[in-house]
Design a protein around this motif. Structure first.
Motif, PDB file in Angstrom:
ATOM      1  N   LYS A 158       7.417   6.138   9.289  1.00 13.76           N
ATOM      2  CA  LYS A 158       8.683   6.100  10.005  1.00 13.76           C
ATOM      3  C   LYS A 158       8.489   5.437  11.368  1.00 13.76           C
ATOM      4  CE  LYS A 158       8.080  10.681  12.065  1.00 13.76           C
ATOM      5  NZ  LYS A 158       8.639  12.050  12.173  1.00 13.76           N
ATOM      6  N   ASP A 159       9.595   5.065  11.978  1.00 16.96           N
ATOM      7  CA  ASP A 159       9.530   4.451  13.299  1.00 16.96           C
ATOM      8  C   ASP A 159       8.895   5.417  14.307  1.00 16.96           C
ATOM      9  OD1 ASP A 159      10.894   2.448  12.045  1.00 16.96           O
ATOM     10  OD2 ASP A 159      12.769   2.714  13.155  1.00 16.96           O
ATOM     11  N   ALA A 160       8.167   4.854  15.265  1.00 15.26           N
ATOM     12  CA  ALA A 160       7.609   5.610  16.389  1.00 15.26           C
ATOM     13  C   ALA A 160       6.735   6.775  15.931  1.00 15.26           C
ATOM     14  CB  ALA A 160       8.731   6.106  17.300  1.00 15.26           C
ATOM     15  N   ALA A 161       5.905   6.551  14.917  1.00 10.68           N
ATOM     16  CA  ALA A 161       5.073   7.627  14.366  1.00 10.68           C
ATOM     17  C   ALA A 161       3.758   7.803  15.120  1.00 10.68           C
ATOM     18  CB  ALA A 161       4.787   7.359  12.889  1.00 10.68           C
ATOM     19  N   PHE A 162       3.324   6.799  15.883  1.00 17.19           N
ATOM     20  CA  PHE A 162       2.004   6.847  16.505  1.00 17.19           C
ATOM     21  C   PHE A 162       2.084   6.441  17.974  1.00 17.19           C
ATOM     22  CE2 PHE A 162       1.601   5.721  12.034  1.00 17.19           C
ATOM     23  CZ  PHE A 162       0.720   6.686  11.566  1.00 17.19           C
ATOM     24  N   ASP A 163       1.140   6.948  18.761  1.00 17.84           N
ATOM     25  CA  ASP A 163       1.072   6.510  20.154  1.00 17.84           C
ATOM     26  C   ASP A 163      -0.075   5.535  20.392  1.00 17.84           C
ATOM     27  OD1 ASP A 163      -1.095   8.254  20.089  1.00 17.84           O
ATOM     28  OD2 ASP A 163      -0.151   9.776  21.346  1.00 17.84           O
ATOM     29  N   PHE A 164      -0.896   5.285  19.368  1.00 16.39           N
ATOM     30  CA  PHE A 164      -1.994   4.318  19.489  1.00 16.39           C
ATOM     31  C   PHE A 164      -2.180   3.653  18.124  1.00 16.39           C
ATOM     32  CE2 PHE A 164      -6.735   3.914  21.021  1.00 16.39           C
ATOM     33  CZ  PHE A 164      -6.662   2.541  20.857  1.00 16.39           C
ATOM     34  N   VAL A 165      -2.023   2.329  18.089  1.00 16.79           N
ATOM     35  CA  VAL A 165      -2.276   1.551  16.883  1.00 16.79           C
ATOM     36  C   VAL A 165      -3.429   0.599  17.189  1.00 16.79           C
ATOM     37  CG1 VAL A 165      -1.365  -0.116  15.221  1.00 16.79           C
ATOM     38  CG2 VAL A 165       0.118   1.705  16.116  1.00 16.79           C
ATOM     39  N   PHE A 166      -4.444   0.615  16.322  1.00 19.78           N
ATOM     40  CA  PHE A 166      -5.652  -0.180  16.523  1.00 19.78           C
ATOM     41  C   PHE A 166      -5.831  -1.106  15.326  1.00 19.78           C
ATOM     42  CE2 PHE A 166     -10.313  -0.678  15.964  1.00 19.78           C
ATOM     43  CZ  PHE A 166     -10.634  -1.249  17.190  1.00 19.78           C
ATOM     44  N   ALA A 167      -6.160  -2.379  15.600  1.00 22.57           N
ATOM     45  CA  ALA A 167      -6.337  -3.364  14.527  1.00 22.57           C
ATOM     46  C   ALA A 167      -7.546  -4.231  14.843  1.00 22.57           C
ATOM     47  CB  ALA A 167      -5.085  -4.221  14.381  1.00 22.57           C
ATOM     48  N   SER A 168      -8.665  -3.947  14.183  1.00 27.50           N
ATOM     49  CA  SER A 168      -9.886  -4.719  14.408  1.00 27.50           C
ATOM     50  C   SER A 168     -10.021  -5.815  13.358  1.00 27.50           C
ATOM     51  CB  SER A 168     -11.116  -3.794  14.354  1.00 27.50           C
ATOM     52  OG  SER A 168     -12.307  -4.544  14.472  1.00 27.50           O
ATOM     53  N   HIS A 169      -9.973  -7.072  13.805  1.00 28.78           N
ATOM     54  CA  HIS A 169     -10.146  -8.237  12.924  1.00 28.78           C
ATOM     55  C   HIS A 169      -9.204  -8.171  11.719  1.00 28.78           C
ATOM     56  CE1 HIS A 169     -13.654 -10.081  14.961  1.00 28.78           C
ATOM     57  NE2 HIS A 169     -13.722  -8.872  15.461  1.00 28.78           N
ATOM     58  N   VAL A 170      -7.938  -7.946  12.029  1.00 24.99           N
ATOM     59  CA  VAL A 170      -6.888  -7.901  11.015  1.00 24.99           C
ATOM     60  C   VAL A 170      -5.988  -9.125  11.106  1.00 24.99           C
ATOM     61  CG1 VAL A 170      -4.829  -6.647  10.241  1.00 24.99           C
ATOM     62  CG2 VAL A 170      -6.887  -5.374  10.894  1.00 24.99           C
ATOM     63  N   LEU A 171      -5.559  -9.465  12.315  1.00 22.76           N
ATOM     64  CA  LEU A 171      -4.583 -10.537  12.483  1.00 22.76           C
ATOM     65  C   LEU A 171      -5.111 -11.877  12.003  1.00 22.76           C
ATOM     66  CD1 LEU A 171      -3.084  -9.602  15.963  1.00 22.76           C
ATOM     67  CD2 LEU A 171      -2.250  -8.998  13.678  1.00 22.76           C
ATOM     68  N   GLN A 172      -6.440 -12.033  11.977  1.00 21.24           N
ATOM     69  CA  GLN A 172      -7.031 -13.280  11.498  1.00 21.24           C
ATOM     70  C   GLN A 172      -6.732 -13.553  10.033  1.00 21.24           C
ATOM     71  OE1 GLN A 172      -8.394 -10.918  13.323  1.00 21.24           O
ATOM     72  NE2 GLN A 172     -10.114 -11.621  14.559  1.00 21.24           N
ATOM     73  N   PHE A 173      -6.346 -12.512   9.294  1.00 24.62           N
ATOM     74  CA  PHE A 173      -6.192 -12.638   7.844  1.00 24.62           C
ATOM     75  C   PHE A 173      -4.749 -12.494   7.371  1.00 24.62           C
ATOM     76  CE2 PHE A 173     -10.588 -11.395   8.562  1.00 24.62           C
ATOM     77  CZ  PHE A 173     -11.261 -12.310   7.783  1.00 24.62           C
ATOM     78  N   VAL A 174      -3.795 -12.505   8.287  1.00 30.73           N
ATOM     79  CA  VAL A 174      -2.396 -12.380   7.868  1.00 30.73           C
ATOM     80  C   VAL A 174      -1.700 -13.722   8.039  1.00 30.73           C
ATOM     81  CG1 VAL A 174      -2.354  -9.947   8.468  1.00 30.73           C
ATOM     82  CG2 VAL A 174      -1.566 -11.617  10.147  1.00 30.73           C
ATOM     83  N   ALA A 175      -0.740 -13.980   7.184  1.00 40.41           N
ATOM     84  CA  ALA A 175      -0.048 -15.267   7.203  1.00 40.41           C
ATOM     85  C   ALA A 175       1.012 -15.330   8.291  1.00 40.41           C
ATOM     86  CB  ALA A 175       0.593 -15.518   5.834  1.00 40.41           C
ATOM     87  N   ASP A 176       1.678 -14.209   8.566  1.00 48.15           N
ATOM     88  CA  ASP A 176       2.765 -14.186   9.548  1.00 48.15           C
ATOM     89  C   ASP A 176       2.415 -13.177  10.628  1.00 48.15           C
ATOM     90  OD1 ASP A 176       5.129 -13.999  10.977  1.00 48.15           O
ATOM     91  OD2 ASP A 176       6.415 -14.102   9.208  1.00 48.15           O
ATOM     92  N   VAL A 177       1.760 -13.657  11.685  1.00 41.20           N
ATOM     93  CA  VAL A 177       1.283 -12.756  12.742  1.00 41.20           C
ATOM     94  C   VAL A 177       2.449 -12.058  13.437  1.00 41.20           C
ATOM     95  CG1 VAL A 177       0.104 -12.669  14.967  1.00 41.20           C
ATOM     96  CG2 VAL A 177      -0.854 -14.023  13.106  1.00 41.20           C
ATOM     97  N   GLU A 178       3.515 -12.784  13.733  1.00 44.99           N
ATOM     98  CA  GLU A 178       4.641 -12.170  14.444  1.00 44.99           C
ATOM     99  C   GLU A 178       5.254 -11.038  13.635  1.00 44.99           C
ATOM    100  OE1 GLU A 178       7.467 -15.068  15.669  1.00 44.99           O
ATOM    101  OE2 GLU A 178       6.135 -15.952  17.187  1.00 44.99           O
ATOM    102  N   ARG A 179       5.387 -11.246  12.343  1.00 42.99           N
ATOM    103  CA  ARG A 179       5.974 -10.198  11.493  1.00 42.99           C
ATOM    104  C   ARG A 179       5.081  -8.965  11.460  1.00 42.99           C
ATOM    105  NH1 ARG A 179       6.543 -10.459   4.883  1.00 42.99           N
ATOM    106  NH2 ARG A 179       7.119  -8.279   4.593  1.00 42.99           N
ATOM    107  N   VAL A 180       3.771  -9.173  11.345  1.00 49.67           N
ATOM    108  CA  VAL A 180       2.851  -8.044  11.263  1.00 49.67           C
ATOM    109  C   VAL A 180       2.794  -7.285  12.584  1.00 49.67           C
ATOM    110  CG1 VAL A 180       0.419  -7.429  11.001  1.00 49.67           C
ATOM    111  CG2 VAL A 180       1.475  -9.014   9.404  1.00 49.67           C
ATOM    112  N   VAL A 181       2.736  -8.006  13.698  1.00 52.25           N
ATOM    113  CA  VAL A 181       2.731  -7.332  15.003  1.00 52.25           C
ATOM    114  C   VAL A 181       4.020  -6.548  15.198  1.00 52.25           C
ATOM    115  CG1 VAL A 181       2.790  -7.719  17.498  1.00 52.25           C
ATOM    116  CG2 VAL A 181       1.109  -8.913  16.088  1.00 52.25           C
ATOM    117  N   ALA A 182       5.153  -7.124  14.807  1.00 51.99           N
ATOM    118  CA  ALA A 182       6.422  -6.415  14.920  1.00 51.99           C
ATOM    119  C   ALA A 182       6.406  -5.132  14.090  1.00 51.99           C
ATOM    120  CB  ALA A 182       7.575  -7.316  14.479  1.00 51.99           C
ATOM    121  N   GLU A 183       5.747  -5.167  12.929  1.00 53.38           N
ATOM    122  CA  GLU A 183       5.635  -3.974  12.092  1.00 53.38           C
ATOM    123  C   GLU A 183       4.772  -2.923  12.763  1.00 53.38           C
ATOM    124  OE1 GLU A 183       6.108  -1.675   8.421  1.00 53.38           O
ATOM    125  OE2 GLU A 183       7.257  -2.958   9.761  1.00 53.38           O
ATOM    126  N   PHE A 184       3.688  -3.353  13.403  1.00 46.94           N
ATOM    127  CA  PHE A 184       2.855  -2.405  14.152  1.00 46.94           C
ATOM    128  C   PHE A 184       3.671  -1.745  15.263  1.00 46.94           C
ATOM    129  CE2 PHE A 184      -1.303  -5.000  13.352  1.00 46.94           C
ATOM    130  CZ  PHE A 184      -1.210  -4.723  11.996  1.00 46.94           C
TER     131      PHE A 184
END
Length: 267
Positions: free
Chosen positions: A110-136
């Motif tokens: 659900k929206d606003a479920a976490f106060d800390f989101v961590f992504a180690s070497h993830v964005l390098q492997f996604v096709a749409d960075v803006e969409r994925v960051v917006a989801e985070f």
């Protein structure tokens, strides 16, 4: 000549298949251990403030084992697309965290479920960075923080290419350094990540996590990270090449700086 895996279409299934072959050992060894220790130290203030943490692209749980030990965190959740990675993560982290198989572009929270989101070497492997960051960011509470690594994890390969020379390096790449499909066009991918953070409404800053590795660490890294991907009929040739690299690089000590992109959501 074996095809370079960067020529394959980058899809979620390709990335999952690629990392599935590394589930048991990815993140092991001094190279990754030194880097992970440096990152944990660099983001210690954010970890100390976290209560509900999400590790997206958690892999086999190398960071999860550190997060579940941190004082003050109530729950730690790990998400990864690769089933084999999650099995390995459960073995490492035990029952101290939730593990969920999901695509990072479509998180089942659900929206606003976490106060800390961590992504180690993830964005390098996604096709749409803006969409994925917006989801985070969708999953991030007001006042929360998103931290992602901004490095392409190829500084060691760049050093080795200089040592070996362009012709020999092409052979090493064909035999040993087979890479997962990822975006190759960006000279400075962290700039693109920062832009995605800003577009998602985050206040952006950058922080570096320095760490040092020796040739013995690099040799171990090659064997842990790359040798599992070498076909059986090319293993002998790969071993010979690693021996050649050792003779050329034995005196090398490399200092790296893992760049961290930090985005804070307004409170």
């Amino acid at each position: 000549m074996a095809p370079d895996e960067t020529s394959r279409p980058r899809t979620a299934s390709n990335v999952a298949e690629y990392f599935g072959r590394l589930a048991g050992t990815y993140g092991d060894g001094a190279y990754y251990g030194n880097r992970r220790k440096a990152v944990i130290e660099a983001i210690a203030p954010e970890i100390a403030d976290a209560r509900e943490m999400l590790d997206v692209g958690c892999g086999n749980g190398a960071y999860l084992t550190k997060f579940v030990e941190a004082a003050g965190i109530r729950t730690v959740t790990g998400v990864d697309l690769t089933f084999e990675m999650l099995i390995s993560a459960r073995g490492r982290a035990g029952a101290k965290c939730r593990l969920i198989r999901a695509d990072v572009a479509r998180l089942p929270f659900k929206d606003a479920a976490f106060d800390f989101v961590f992504a180690s070497h993830v964005l390098q492997f996604v096709a749409d960075v803006e969409r994925v960051v917006a989801e985070f960011v969708r999953c991030l509470r007001a006042g929360g923080v998103l931290i992602a690594t901004g490095q392409r994890d190829d500084s060691v390969r760049q050093m080795l290419s200089v040592i070996a020379g362009p012709e020999r390096w092409r052979e090493y790449r064909e035999v040993i350094f087979r890479r997962a499909a990822r975006r190759e066009a960006d000279a400075r991918p962290k700039d693109r990540y920062q832009q995605a953070f800003a577009k998602a409404g985050l206040r952006v800053e950058e922080r570096a996590a320095p760490f040092t590795v020796t040739w013995a660490d690099i040799d171990e890294w090659i064997r842990i990270r790359w040798m599992p991907l070498v076909p059986a009929d090319e293993r002998e040739r790969a071993e010979s090449m690693i021996g050649e690299l050792a003779k050329m690089g034995v005196a090398q000590v490399l200092t790296q700086h893992e760049p961290l992109i930090i985005g804070r959501r307004a409170g």
